[in-house]
Design a protein around this motif. Structure first.
Motif, PDB file in Angstrom:
ATOM      1  N   LEU A 298     104.893 -26.654  56.416  1.00 25.78           N
ATOM      2  CA  LEU A 298     103.387 -27.097  55.450  1.00 25.78           C
ATOM      3  C   LEU A 298     102.515 -25.961  55.846  1.00 25.78           C
ATOM      4  O   LEU A 298     101.667 -25.451  54.467  1.00 25.78           O
ATOM      5  CB  LEU A 298     102.168 -28.076  56.339  1.00 25.78           C
ATOM      6  CG  LEU A 298     102.203 -29.645  55.540  1.00 25.78           C
ATOM      7  CD1 LEU A 298     101.371 -30.242  55.970  1.00 25.78           C
ATOM      8  CD2 LEU A 298     102.559 -29.452  54.221  1.00 25.78           C
ATOM      9  N   ALA A 299     102.445 -24.938  56.708  1.00 21.97           N
ATOM     10  CA  ALA A 299     101.912 -23.595  56.222  1.00 21.97           C
ATOM     11  C   ALA A 299     102.068 -23.023  54.820  1.00 21.97           C
ATOM     12  O   ALA A 299     101.502 -22.659  54.121  1.00 21.97           O
ATOM     13  CB  ALA A 299     102.202 -23.243  57.809  1.00 21.97           C
TER      14      ALA A 299
ATOM     15  N   THR B 297     101.090 -24.457  52.002  1.00 22.76           N
ATOM     16  CA  THR B 297      99.916 -23.893  51.669  1.00 22.76           C
ATOM     17  C   THR B 297      99.866 -22.466  51.126  1.00 22.76           C
ATOM     18  O   THR B 297      99.099 -22.511  50.055  1.00 22.76           O
ATOM     19  CB  THR B 297      98.750 -23.856  53.051  1.00 22.76           C
ATOM     20  OG1 THR B 297      99.439 -24.576  53.885  1.00 22.76           O
ATOM     21  CG2 THR B 297      97.531 -23.409  53.066  1.00 22.76           C
TER      22      THR B 297
ATOM     23  N   PRO C 234     103.284 -31.666  47.532  1.00 21.88           N
ATOM     24  CA  PRO C 234     101.926 -31.209  47.841  1.00 21.88           C
ATOM     25  C   PRO C 234     101.189 -30.000  47.352  1.00 21.88           C
ATOM     26  O   PRO C 234     100.432 -29.835  46.805  1.00 21.88           O
ATOM     27  CB  PRO C 234     101.845 -30.479  49.604  1.00 21.88           C
ATOM     28  CG  PRO C 234     102.737 -31.138  50.414  1.00 21.88           C
ATOM     29  CD  PRO C 234     104.131 -31.004  49.445  1.00 21.88           C
TER      30      PRO C 234
ATOM     31  N   LEU D 213      97.865 -30.200  44.106  1.00 14.63           N
ATOM     32  CA  LEU D 213      97.962 -29.211  44.863  1.00 14.63           C
ATOM     33  C   LEU D 213      98.071 -27.909  43.171  1.00 14.63           C
ATOM     34  O   LEU D 213      96.299 -27.615  43.110  1.00 14.63           O
ATOM     35  CB  LEU D 213      97.938 -28.210  45.853  1.00 14.63           C
ATOM     36  CG  LEU D 213      97.338 -29.064  47.563  1.00 14.63           C
ATOM     37  CD1 LEU D 213      97.871 -27.821  48.407  1.00 14.63           C
ATOM     38  CD2 LEU D 213      95.894 -28.411  47.025  1.00 14.63           C
TER      39      LEU D 213
ATOM     40  N   ILE E 206      95.650 -29.824  40.271  1.00 17.19           N
ATOM     41  CA  ILE E 206      94.015 -29.411  41.016  1.00 17.19           C
ATOM     42  C   ILE E 206      94.063 -28.129  40.677  1.00 17.19           C
ATOM     43  O   ILE E 206      92.654 -27.766  39.831  1.00 17.19           O
ATOM     44  CB  ILE E 206      93.409 -29.812  42.068  1.00 17.19           C
ATOM     45  CG1 ILE E 206      94.104 -31.367  42.666  1.00 17.19           C
ATOM     46  CG2 ILE E 206      92.032 -29.861  42.091  1.00 17.19           C
ATOM     47  CD1 ILE E 206      93.629 -30.989  44.547  1.00 17.19           C
TER      48      ILE E 206
ATOM     49  N   SER F 243      92.365 -36.231  45.021  1.00 18.06           N
ATOM     50  CA  SER F 243      92.203 -35.838  46.713  1.00 18.06           C
ATOM     51  C   SER F 243      92.622 -36.906  47.815  1.00 18.06           C
ATOM     52  O   SER F 243      93.184 -36.695  49.115  1.00 18.06           O
ATOM     53  CB  SER F 243      90.405 -35.682  46.887  1.00 18.06           C
ATOM     54  OG  SER F 243      90.005 -36.277  47.444  1.00 18.06           O
TER      55      SER F 243
ATOM     56  N   LEU G  71      99.984 -35.156  52.389  1.00 16.63           N
ATOM     57  CA  LEU G  71      99.766 -34.186  53.525  1.00 16.63           C
ATOM     58  C   LEU G  71     100.240 -35.567  54.148  1.00 16.63           C
ATOM     59  O   LEU G  71     100.902 -35.088  55.532  1.00 16.63           O
ATOM     60  CB  LEU G  71      98.069 -33.559  53.275  1.00 16.63           C
ATOM     61  CG  LEU G  71      98.479 -32.549  51.803  1.00 16.63           C
ATOM     62  CD1 LEU G  71      97.424 -31.335  52.567  1.00 16.63           C
ATOM     63  CD2 LEU G  71      98.829 -32.105  52.416  1.00 16.63           C
TER      64      LEU G  71
ATOM     65  N   ASP H 292      99.063 -26.949  60.575  1.00 18.56           N
ATOM     66  CA  ASP H 292      99.458 -26.706  59.716  1.00 18.56           C
ATOM     67  C   ASP H 292      98.961 -27.630  58.796  1.00 18.56           C
ATOM     68  O   ASP H 292      98.633 -27.425  57.754  1.00 18.56           O
ATOM     69  CB  ASP H 292     100.692 -27.136  58.938  1.00 18.56           C
ATOM     70  CG  ASP H 292     102.177 -26.331  59.942  1.00 18.56           C
ATOM     71  OD1 ASP H 292     103.874 -25.771  59.539  1.00 18.56           O
ATOM     72  OD2 ASP H 292     101.580 -24.521  60.290  1.00 18.56           O
TER      73      ASP H 292
ATOM     74  N   LEU I 231      95.395 -26.955  58.121  1.00 20.01           N
ATOM     75  CA  LEU I 231      95.427 -25.640  57.094  1.00 20.01           C
ATOM     76  C   LEU I 231      95.262 -26.182  55.593  1.00 20.01           C
ATOM     77  O   LEU I 231      94.618 -26.097  54.937  1.00 20.01           O
ATOM     78  CB  LEU I 231      96.529 -24.576  57.839  1.00 20.01           C
ATOM     79  CG  LEU I 231      96.896 -23.457  56.450  1.00 20.01           C
ATOM     80  CD1 LEU I 231      94.988 -22.712  56.934  1.00 20.01           C
ATOM     81  CD2 LEU I 231      97.807 -23.020  56.966  1.00 20.01           C
ATOM     82  N   CYS I 232      96.671 -27.137  55.391  1.00 22.13           N
ATOM     83  CA  CYS I 232      96.922 -27.144  53.658  1.00 22.13           C
ATOM     84  C   CYS I 232      95.546 -28.137  53.688  1.00 22.13           C
ATOM     85  O   CYS I 232      95.168 -28.548  52.224  1.00 22.13           O
ATOM     86  CB  CYS I 232      97.431 -28.565  54.189  1.00 22.13           C
ATOM     87  SG  CYS I 232      99.396 -27.982  52.604  1.00 22.13           S
TER      88      CYS I 232
ATOM     89  N   LEU J 119      93.031 -25.934  52.840  1.00 27.91           N
ATOM     90  CA  LEU J 119      92.568 -25.691  51.193  1.00 27.91           C
ATOM     91  C   LEU J 119      92.840 -26.529  49.661  1.00 27.91           C
ATOM     92  O   LEU J 119      91.959 -26.451  49.185  1.00 27.91           O
ATOM     93  CB  LEU J 119      94.296 -24.833  50.826  1.00 27.91           C
ATOM     94  CG  LEU J 119      94.434 -24.696  49.585  1.00 27.91           C
ATOM     95  CD1 LEU J 119      93.494 -23.193  49.037  1.00 27.91           C
ATOM     96  CD2 LEU J 119      96.033 -24.274  49.850  1.00 27.91           C
ATOM     97  N   LEU J 120      92.961 -27.531  50.607  1.00 24.94           N
ATOM     98  CA  LEU J 120      93.250 -29.385  49.340  1.00 24.94           C
ATOM     99  C   LEU J 120      91.382 -29.201  49.159  1.00 24.94           C
ATOM    100  O   LEU J 120      91.035 -29.235  47.984  1.00 24.94           O
ATOM    101  CB  LEU J 120      93.830 -30.305  50.313  1.00 24.94           C
ATOM    102  CG  LEU J 120      93.404 -31.597  49.692  1.00 24.94           C
ATOM    103  CD1 LEU J 120      94.100 -31.589  47.829  1.00 24.94           C
ATOM    104  CD2 LEU J 120      93.931 -32.123  50.482  1.00 24.94           C
TER     105      LEU J 120
ATOM    106  N   VAL K 246      89.563 -26.479  47.370  1.00 23.48           N
ATOM    107  CA  VAL K 246      89.789 -26.273  45.865  1.00 23.48           C
ATOM    108  C   VAL K 246      89.015 -27.969  45.116  1.00 23.48           C
ATOM    109  O   VAL K 246      88.673 -27.697  44.148  1.00 23.48           O
ATOM    110  CB  VAL K 246      91.257 -26.185  45.381  1.00 23.48           C
ATOM    111  CG1 VAL K 246      91.928 -27.271  43.805  1.00 23.48           C
ATOM    112  CG2 VAL K 246      92.194 -25.334  46.305  1.00 23.48           C
ATOM    113  N   ILE K 247      89.650 -28.850  45.856  1.00 25.99           N
ATOM    114  CA  ILE K 247      88.772 -30.029  45.665  1.00 25.99           C
ATOM    115  C   ILE K 247      86.906 -30.614  45.375  1.00 25.99           C
ATOM    116  O   ILE K 247      86.139 -30.528  43.951  1.00 25.99           O
ATOM    117  CB  ILE K 247      88.758 -31.372  46.297  1.00 25.99           C
ATOM    118  CG1 ILE K 247      90.575 -31.624  46.464  1.00 25.99           C
ATOM    119  CG2 ILE K 247      88.233 -32.197  46.404  1.00 25.99           C
ATOM    120  CD1 ILE K 247      90.160 -32.431  45.323  1.00 25.99           C
TER     121      ILE K 247
ATOM    122  N   ASN L 216      85.705 -27.171  45.477  1.00 25.56           N
ATOM    123  CA  ASN L 216      85.649 -26.664  43.097  1.00 25.56           C
ATOM    124  C   ASN L 216      85.345 -26.682  42.023  1.00 25.56           C
ATOM    125  O   ASN L 216      84.560 -26.573  41.372  1.00 25.56           O
ATOM    126  CB  ASN L 216      86.306 -25.446  43.755  1.00 25.56           C
ATOM    127  CG  ASN L 216      85.945 -24.565  42.459  1.00 25.56           C
ATOM    128  OD1 ASN L 216      85.361 -23.784  42.313  1.00 25.56           O
ATOM    129  ND2 ASN L 216      87.666 -24.569  41.643  1.00 25.56           N
TER     130      ASN L 216
END
Lengths: 720, 110
Positions: A213-214, A217, A263, A267, A270, B60, B67, B93, B96-97, B100-101, B104-105, B107
């Protein structure tokens, strides 16, 4: 706590330093692979330098100036960014164009390129390096082309191996199609967007290969950069669903595909919606529906896999039948809804530009502005050869090579190549998207070709080909059989650095002999065809030597061609023109800048200037005057008004211009020197576009007996 | 109907064998799906303004589900695709993801 960490470090280092059994062998292997990586690093540095310097011809021939038309708008926005800051850029309403309508720049520009140059400028100024904004803008594209070559290396390496990566990087650094849009001074979206495109593809392939998943991202972040940079992001958002569906229907589905795709889509949607120019189109326009469809199908397939995994066989069959029938019913309902929504819009939900790609006749029927741009015409066959040269031959070979063995990553490259070839056939401008695909495919093919020849040259099987030969000559020692690492004789490397390209090819030969031994072990059903040198049958040694020489010769031709094309064809700034006088000297036409300079110094600051839309960006950037229409072409009626004024008799034209508060009209006339792309040549387009909105302008009124002809022998001068 | 009951019963039997950690993750999934459905119901009942807030909230929920499913696959010991990955790495991981999610949400929500 500390002691246990120290213990762990100590034991780890002990494991590294203490020799394992067969110490000489393994340390030699370690040394060889380490040295190979160092050599590979130097080769990549050379490739990046090549990429950067190939694009500097126009700076050397003319000066460091921004080319063409669109880059001037980007330059103006970057100037605004450096003066006012990132936040004010979002809300900037530009009243110097499209008078009296103005333009909402914050909501209609793809900001990626502007941010990039703005960040570079800010960083430089933070360290008190006072480089002017124009210089930063001029050199942004060559810098990012070097990054793109690096990323192409990683992509091809991820799909195949290091040797293919090196070849792909070399091809990508010099492929003329990419040079044409990223030359120094061409400050346009594609300069950074192609880098972002290849980066997204590399990170996607990396995520598929590792399932982490890294990396997913990182992939999503790079997609954000891509959406911010270019409208061509819709290529990615449609290619990845095609790949996902292909994997599912070819039975190659596994959990890593899910981690790579799902993902990213959410992502990515959005993030795309966060960029104002895309906005809600990210969920409402047909371009994105493919990704949602594949998202649904992927979930259905994963669900079936999970149920199969967890249930015994008989119950699974019953469950499968039930799920399939329920799924079909649900899909039918969704399909009816989507079709109903799509049919309700006159363009089936696609934007005009995308529709002109899918249906090549659409633009000429309905949107003459899109049809009139020369970049939007289909390419002639010879432009394929000019733009990618020997990759025309190597890319189809690479396509075949991707099938054996086929991994998820090579399937992706196959799909990328095929779709890119189709779209490049629709519009010349999209040859640019084809370039990285052909580079990667060509890299794979070149790697295999050289692999075959080198194995034929080498003294025995699995000896490491090229390298074995060198070692035999230099040391008089027989290299070890079945070695799967490269031998590290650095002397051949240094002795042949006289010509950089051949040095690079040597490194790649070394690096891919790693793969040679590995390939030997694998039994392939295609060996019978001996397509790519089945490992059992080697070519005779002489054929191998001659073949390798021919291949190097082809690569030399390629590099020559790229340098020539870059210097002669793609380095014209089109704002400054050169021609040869009969005595052999060079005459420079700087008429454009003189005209804009005159406007800037001799007219009132608030004076309005009318011209054909081609010159709008340059007029606002260089002359700093308000214009009526510019290259953004977002308002067809406004352009048609100007076209009508250009096509009307003087009194009516004067009236139209007075209604628009215009004081000056800019017309480009090339009759004195035979400049071919002036307004007289474009006049019929003004008539067509004006006539598209105002029915009193009829094209046949402007055609003579033999149509609309210009005496093209008048004062002919050939431009350099 | 009989077949359906059969399927459900066998499914429940097999599902009880999955580790507790994974069942907890599945509860999270159900919660996220439920939240998403509530938002869709609000859209249908009250209307779509402001659309960006609805999109942010709904997507989201969907992204969080995706995820969490990825995390579930990666820490499931019976999944052969992720042999070399430790659960700690998978969780890092995942965090981290999600970071980021949610950035963005946040924002996009407006």
């Amino acid at each position: 706590m500390l002691s246990t960490a120290a213990d762990r470090v100590a034991s780890a280092s002990r494991r590294i330093l203490v020799a394992e059994p067969s110490t000489a062998e393994s340390t030699k292997k370690l040394q060889r692979s380490a040295a190979a990586n160092v050599v590979c690093g130097f080769a990549l540095a050379g490739i990046c330098l090549l990429a950067f310097s190939l694009r500097l011809f126009s700076v050397i021939k003319y000066e460091s100036v921004i080319h063409e038309f669109d880059p001037y708008f980007n330059y103006r926005v970057t100037q605004f960014l450096t003066k006012e800051g990132f936040y004010n850029l979002w809300n900037w309403f530009d009243d110097r164009t499209w008078y009296p309508l103005g333009r909402v720049v914050g909501g209609t520009v793809y900001p990626g390129l502007i941010w990039t140059a703005g960040i570079i400028w800010n960083v430089l100024h933070f360290f008190n390096i006072p480089i002017h904004v124009q210089e930063v803008c001029v050199f942004t594209a060559p810098l990012f082309s070097a990054f793109c070559a690096l990323t192409t290396y990683f992509l091809a390496k991820e799909v195949r191996n290091q040797g293919a990566g090196l070849f792909a990087a070399l091809f990508a650094a010099s492929v003329p199609s990419y040079i044409s849009r990223s030359v120094a001074g061409s400050y346009d979206n594609e300069g950074v967007a192609i880098f972002a495109l290849v980066l997204v593809f590399f990170l996607y392939v990396k995520t598929i290969n590792t399932g982490s998943l890294a990396w997913a991202t990182a992939n999503a972040l790079s997609y954000f950069y891509m959406v911010a940079s270019w409208g061509g992001y819709s290529f990615i958002i449609n290619l990845l669903p095609i790949h996902c569906l292909a994997c599912i229907f070819l039975g190659r589905m596994n959990s890593k595909l899910y981690v790579a795709y799902a993902p990213f889509i959410i992502l990515g949607t959005i993030e795309a919606a966060s960029i104002p120019v895309v906005g809600f189109n990210a969920v409402l326009m047909s371009e994105h529906f493919g990704s949602f469809l594949a998202f649904g199908v992927l979930h259905a397939a994963m669900g079936m896999l999970y149920i199969k995994h967890i249930l015994p066989a008989k119950t699974y069959n019953a469950a499968k039948a039930l799920a399939l029938s329920a799924g079909v019913a649900f899909m039918a309902v969704v399909a009816v809804l989507v079709v109903g929504y799509v049919m309700a819009s006159p363009t089936f939900g696609w934007t005009g530009r995308s529709l002109s790609l899918l249906d090549p006749t659409y633009a000429s029927k309905y949107i003459p502005i899109i049809a009139s741009v020369s970049e939007h015409q289909p390419p002639a066959w010879n432009s394929y050869f000019t733009d990618v040269h020997i990759l025309v031959l190597l890319a189809p070979l690479g396509l075949i090579a991707c099938f054996r063995p086929m991994t998820d990553a090579s399937l992706f490259l196959i799909l990328y190549g095929v779709t890119a070839v189709y779209f490049s056939g629709v519009m010349v401008r999209l040859m640019l998207v084809l370039a990285p695909a052909t580079c990667c495919l060509g890299g794979i093919a070149a790697d295999q070709i050289l692999n075959t020849f080198c194995k034929s040259i080498g003294p025995e099987e699995g000896s490491g080909g090229w390298v074995g030969l060198i070692k035999t000559w230099m040391d008089g020692e027989e290299p070890a059989a079945q070695s799967d690492s490269v031998s590290v004789d650095s002397r051949p490397a240094s002795s042949s650095t006289s010509s950089a390209p051949s040095g690079r090819r040597q490194k790649s030969a070394k690096n891919k002999s790693k793969e040679a031994a590995a390939k030997e072990a694998e039994a392939s059903p295609f060996n019978a065809f001996n397509l790519f040198g089945g490992t059992r049958d080697k070519l005779p040694r002489d054929v191998g030597i001659i073949g390798a020489l021919f291949f190097f010769g082809m690569l030399v031709f390629y590099v020559f061609h790229c340098c020539w094309v870059s210097a002669e064809m793609y380095s014209a700034p089109s704002i400054v023109l050169q021609s040869r006088s009969p005595q052999g000297g060079v005459h420079v036409f700087d008429d454009f800048r003189e005209a804009y300079g005159w406007l800037r110094h001799n007219t009132h600051e608030e004076a309005k200037v009318a011209s054909w839309w081609d010159y709008g960006y340059q007029t606002t950037a260089m002359a700093n005057r308000t214009v009526i229409v510019d290259n953004n072409t977002w308002n067809n009626t406004h352009i048609a008004t100007v076209g009508r004024a250009m096509a009307s008799p003087e009194h009516q034209a004067w009236q139209i211009y007075r209604d628009l508060d215009v004081k000056y009209v800019l017309v480009v006339f090339g009759g004195f020197v035979g400049y071919p792309s002036d307004d007289i040549n474009k006049f019929l387009w003004m008539v067509r576009i004006g006539g598209g909105v105002f029915p009193d302008i009829k094209e046949p009124d402007y055609l003579g007996e033999r149509g609309y002809t210009i005496d093209d022998k008048a004062g002919k001068v050939s431009f350099l | 109907m009989d077949a359906l009951n059969d399927i459900l019963r066998s499914f429940r039997g097999e599902y009880n064998k999955t580790p507790v950690k994974i069942q907890v993750l599945d509860c999270f999934l159900v919660y996220a799906v439920f939240t998403g459905l509530v938002q869709v119901a609000h859209l249908l009942l009250v209307g779509s303004f402001p659309f960006n807030s609805f999109l942010a909230g709904f997507l989201s929920c969907v992204a969080f589900c995706v995820l969490t499913v990825c995390l579930r696959m990666q820490i499931d010991p019976s999944n052969a695709d992720f042999k070399g990955m430790s659960p700690e790495r998978a969780f890092a991981d995942y965090v981290l993801c999600n970071g980021l999610l949610h950035l963005v949400i946040w924002n996009f929500m407006g």
